[in-house]
Design an enzyme around this catalytic site. Sequence first.
Site, PDB file in Angstrom:
ATOM      1  CD  GLU A 485      -2.727   1.296   2.476  1.00  0.00           C
ATOM      2  OE1 GLU A 485      -3.508   2.250   2.587  1.00  0.00           O
ATOM      3  OE2 GLU A 485      -2.645   0.370   3.313  1.00  0.00           O
ATOM      4  CG  ASN A 544      -5.201   4.881   0.877  1.00  0.00           C
ATOM      5  OD1 ASN A 544      -6.121   4.234   1.351  1.00  0.00           O
ATOM      6  ND2 ASN A 544      -3.929   4.644   1.166  1.00  0.00           N
ATOM      7  CD  GLU A 576      -6.147   0.449   0.155  1.00  0.00           C
ATOM      8  OE1 GLU A 576      -6.472   1.149   1.135  1.00  0.00           O
ATOM      9  OE2 GLU A 576      -5.216  -0.372   0.187  1.00  0.00           O
ATOM     10  CG  ASP A 606      -8.806   1.642   3.785  1.00  0.00           C
ATOM     11  OD1 ASP A 606      -8.679   0.630   4.491  1.00  0.00           O
ATOM     12  OD2 ASP A 606      -8.040   2.623   3.864  1.00  0.00           O
ATOM     13  CD  GLU A 662      -6.567  -1.285   6.522  1.00  0.00           C
ATOM     14  OE1 GLU A 662      -5.734  -0.544   5.989  1.00  0.00           O
ATOM     15  OE2 GLU A 662      -7.730  -0.918   6.795  1.00  0.00           O
TER      16      GLU A 662
END
Length: 726
Positions: A485, A544, A576, A606, A662
Amino acid sequence: MDLLIEAGDQPLFLAIQRGLALVLPLIMVGALAILVRDFPSASIQQMLDAALGAQWRTRCGNLIDGTFGIASLALLCALSGTMATLHNQRHSGPHVSPIMAAVVVLSCFFVITAAGDTTTWRELFSLNRGLLVAMGVAALGSWIFLRLAQIEWLQLRFRMMGSDPVVRDILMITPAGMLTILCFGGLQWALTAAGVVDLYASTREWVESPFTDAGSGLGSGLAYVSLSQILWFFGAHGPNLLFAVEEHLLIPAGLANAAALQSGAEPAFIITKPFIDAFARLGGSGSSLCLIIAILFASRDVGSRRLAVFALFPALFNVNEPLLFGIPLILNPSYLIPFLLTPVIQTLTAFGATALELVPHTTIVMPWTTPPLISGFVATGSAAGVVMQLINLALGAIIYVPFVRFSDRVREHRGKRVMSGLLRAAESSETGVGGRKCLDRLGDEGRLAKALADDLALALKGNTQLFLEYQPQIGAKRDVVHGVEALLRWNHPVYGRVPPPVTVAIAEDMGMIDRLGAFVLAAACTQRAAWCGQVPDTLILSVNVSPRELLSPVFARTVIAVLEQSGLAPHLLELEITESTVLIPDRLALDSLRHLREMGIRIAIDDFGMGHASLRYLQELPIDTVKIDRSLTSGGPGGLNEHIVRSINELSRSLGILTIVEGVELDTQLSRFLALGCDTFQGYLFSRPLTPGDCLSFIGARQNNRQPIGAPNTCDHSVMVSRETL
């Protein structure tokens, strides 16, 4: 440290410091005009006479009168307005107009300081003579006015008047302003009845009273230097307020030394005005040149170092206001001890050297703008005076160094506290009156947000402060890195690492989120393309995307353009989106995501499971991955969170969707989620976010060393610390 921060955060201290900063343009222009007019070089002054004519001195005088000449009056208005602003930030109730506060206090100043026979308005307005009285009137007048403005019964008669809210607020506090002026009228009457006809003259006499019967010895010199520093610490020009002491003690002593030297006798006095100027005022009050040296060598704060460089040239000519008002030194508890102590130690050192006849007695009164080293030679007529100044410079810098470092820690502590408040605002769903999370904040948080907003615009242009780190996602089945990520980082030159939520919130507030998002996407895709051939071909790059990016009509085109420029295959990119993002039923955003998904780009949700839109997303979009929110990874076995995670995992498996857990930081967490059937993880247990080079090494090491999932990794760069906000 907390006590110092609390002391520095007192409204009066803050108002004086900020008020002095507000009048800094006047101070700087006036100081430079004095420097030019009184430059300590006859040849340069003759060159100016030849080039500019005799009128240039008059022009400099006009600048001095228009800056130094009204600086006390300007500070009075700035201080009272600042106190009103701080009051509005810290108290509820009617808004107190800072302009009205300045007008009221200005009236109080003229009421109580009606010039007597020995004082002119010119003296009361000037920086050098009237500063102490102006600060006292501003502090007292503002305090009375703000307290009266909070009394509810004084507001009643005007509560319903006026349709304009601003006018209504002004009318509500008008009685408080009137009463404040009347209070100062009564105070002026009481002072007159007590025999204080001229407030400024009486204040000056009170300050000078300890020296009325003093001699010219070491005790008088130390008392003079100490009192001068104390006055400076409270914002008053110590040497000017104590000019009578110089006139009656220090200057005559220097003249007596000069006369003795001319007649062939030994000079009798050590403490003279040239002595104080040469050895206890190196760069101005508090030996500010010593502080500049200490900051340049010992401070970690980039802002302080830049200010020290800016203040260095004026300080060489004993113009020390940029440092006094810029750091600031005035009413700064962190620097109180060295500010008072350094000139005293320097006086003692030079006195001892002169008494031992290592340094000649001082005899010549120099222009106050004479630079150090030159002044040491002129005052003593010997190189020993220069050496003495060098010793005092080094001694003063050594005294200041530990306090410079302590001030850095205090500033960092205060900065972290303000940044924490800004982070809470950025992560909150609440916005200010202007619809902005950070920029509409009041007080220090709002000021910090505005400063960061300006710096973020510059950082996006330079691409030197903004960078990405990558956190691996571990696949349990094959024990390899499933993906990484990309995480935005901002290393600010003054504030250090800015939390990513703050960076994103400020970008949204400023309308720069599209530019920031494009920067992140381009940097991440370029890096993943550069890794081709060095990492598994299936390694997924997650980026993201903020809600406002998705709502942009050009979002899909931007993503496609970045992929084309970087050469990255679409199936290696995963976008995401936050589960709590209010996109449904925004058709444009959903159509953009569907179009990108049809091209092969993966879509992930997410923070899945924390909002109302979870199932709607699964219905509306072809989702590839759900990332279980880190808040669901806490709790013990059999708890509600565990049941939620089990349900999400089973639903995802039935739909062919990958689940990533996560925030995994402990072995016990990993064991529980493995038992629940989860197969991909992200968290500090495996790795912290890494630089591109470290991340590549981590991927290679994990690929080569096939270990049981959760076993210690000899090449793991992670550390077991509390996770930062990602």
